[in-house]
Scaffold this motif. Structure first.
Motif, mmCIF file in Angstrom:
data_model
loop_
_atom_site.group_PDB
_atom_site.id
_atom_site.type_symbol
_atom_site.label_atom_id
_atom_site.label_comp_id
_atom_site.label_asym_id
_atom_site.label_seq_id
_atom_site.Cartn_x
_atom_site.Cartn_y
_atom_site.Cartn_z
ATOM 1 N N MET A 110 8.661 43.667 42.778
ATOM 2 C CA MET A 110 8.839 44.899 42.207
ATOM 3 C C MET A 110 8.586 44.488 40.571
ATOM 4 N N ALA A 111 8.178 43.201 40.121
ATOM 5 C CA ALA A 111 8.006 43.279 38.785
ATOM 6 C C ALA A 111 6.831 42.113 38.222
ATOM 7 N N PHE A 112 6.786 42.310 37.534
ATOM 8 C CA PHE A 112 5.139 41.692 36.539
ATOM 9 C C PHE A 112 5.985 40.589 36.317
ATOM 10 N N ILE A 113 5.357 39.076 36.050
ATOM 11 C CA ILE A 113 5.004 38.382 35.291
ATOM 12 C C ILE A 113 4.542 37.418 34.181
ATOM 13 N N SER A 114 4.650 37.144 33.323
ATOM 14 C CA SER A 114 2.876 36.381 33.141
ATOM 15 C C SER A 114 3.025 35.209 33.066
ATOM 16 N N ARG A 115 1.997 34.659 33.321
ATOM 17 C CA ARG A 115 1.497 33.592 33.572
ATOM 18 C C ARG A 115 1.971 32.503 33.309
ATOM 19 N N ALA A 152 -6.862 43.777 37.865
ATOM 20 C CA ALA A 152 -7.748 42.842 37.111
ATOM 21 C C ALA A 152 -8.214 41.400 38.374
ATOM 22 N N LEU A 153 -8.172 42.167 39.022
ATOM 23 C CA LEU A 153 -9.097 41.362 40.343
ATOM 24 C C LEU A 153 -10.506 40.545 39.239
ATOM 25 N N ASP A 154 -11.357 41.184 38.265
ATOM 26 C CA ASP A 154 -12.378 40.516 38.231
ATOM 27 C C ASP A 154 -12.252 40.156 36.433
ATOM 28 N N SER A 155 -11.104 39.693 36.348
ATOM 29 C CA SER A 155 -11.398 39.450 35.039
ATOM 30 C C SER A 155 -9.977 37.462 35.554
ATOM 31 N N PRO A 156 -9.730 37.491 34.175
ATOM 32 C CA PRO A 156 -8.869 35.477 34.594
ATOM 33 C C PRO A 156 -7.523 36.408 35.187
ATOM 34 N N PRO A 157 -6.965 36.201 35.520
ATOM 35 C CA PRO A 157 -5.477 36.463 36.181
ATOM 36 C C PRO A 157 -4.656 35.668 35.602
ATOM 37 N N SER A 158 -3.594 37.066 34.334
ATOM 38 C CA SER A 158 -2.911 37.204 33.544
ATOM 39 C C SER A 158 -1.625 36.781 33.864
ATOM 40 N N SER A 159 -0.827 37.583 34.905
ATOM 41 C CA SER A 159 0.069 37.389 35.821
ATOM 42 C C SER A 159 0.664 37.274 36.960
ATOM 43 N N VAL A 160 1.973 37.328 37.657
ATOM 44 C CA VAL A 160 1.729 37.324 38.685
ATOM 45 C C VAL A 160 2.707 38.511 38.912
ATOM 46 N N MET A 161 2.611 38.470 40.297
ATOM 47 C CA MET A 161 4.653 39.465 40.782
ATOM 48 C C MET A 161 5.190 39.150 41.272
ATOM 49 N N VAL A 162 6.795 39.149 41.411
ATOM 50 C CA VAL A 162 7.543 39.280 42.121
ATOM 51 C C VAL A 162 8.170 39.968 43.133
ATOM 52 N N THR A 163 8.291 39.587 44.313
ATOM 53 C CA THR A 163 9.354 40.323 45.144
ATOM 54 C C THR A 163 10.248 40.048 45.034
ATOM 55 N N SER A 164 11.013 41.244 46.462
ATOM 56 C CA SER A 164 12.274 40.989 46.666
ATOM 57 C C SER A 164 12.358 39.752 47.248
ATOM 58 N N PHE A 165 14.010 39.393 47.310
ATOM 59 C CA PHE A 165 14.670 38.301 48.792
ATOM 60 C C PHE A 165 13.876 38.671 49.310
ATOM 61 N N LEU A 166 13.248 38.105 50.476
ATOM 62 C CA LEU A 166 12.558 37.588 51.660
ATOM 63 C C LEU A 166 12.582 36.074 52.649
#
Length: 132
Positions: A53-58, A90-104
């Protein structure tokens, strides 16, 4: 138990590693659920199943720790199409963020990875949530 998770995607030499970890919430940590996939189509299928549901920076994760994600109400919601497009770009660049899921639950996360890995050429996670 339903928990908040974050998705970390990084390209490796021979595959794309998808690692889903639970956010610290005061309960005992669960082992990450992992899969290695071979192409962007696999990544897209898994992301659409997980519905982040959202990105947050690494960097935010490194500085503030996982517990800072618990304020999910303040995270800007991002449409799934935008998340998938941005993650694939972003697959071919250094990862700068992660993604957050809902509650699972961990089982729901494992099913998303297993179902999508089995329907393609990628190995499915085992009972511990790991795939080679």
């Amino acid at each position: 138990m339903k928990r908040l998770w974050y998705v970390d995607i990084q390209r490796r030499e021979d595959a794309i590693a998808i690692r889903v970890l639970n956010v610290f919430d005061g309960c005992e940590a669960e082992e990450p659920v992992e899969a290695r996939v071979r192409n962007a189509a696999d990544v897209e299928a898994i992301l659409r199943a997980l519905k982040p549901m959202a990105f947050i920076s690494r960097r935010h994760m490194e500085v503030n720790g996982l517990g800072s994600l618990l304020r999910i109400a303040s995270l800007p919601r991002t449409p799934i199409g935008v998340i998938v497009e941005r993650a694939l770009a972003a697959l071919d660049s250094p990862p700068s963020s992660v993604m957050v899921t809902s509650f699972l639950t961990r089982e729901e996360i494992s099913r998303c990875l297993r179902r999508n890995a089995q329907s393609r050429s990628s190995p499915a996670p085992d009972e511990r949530g790991r795939a080679e």
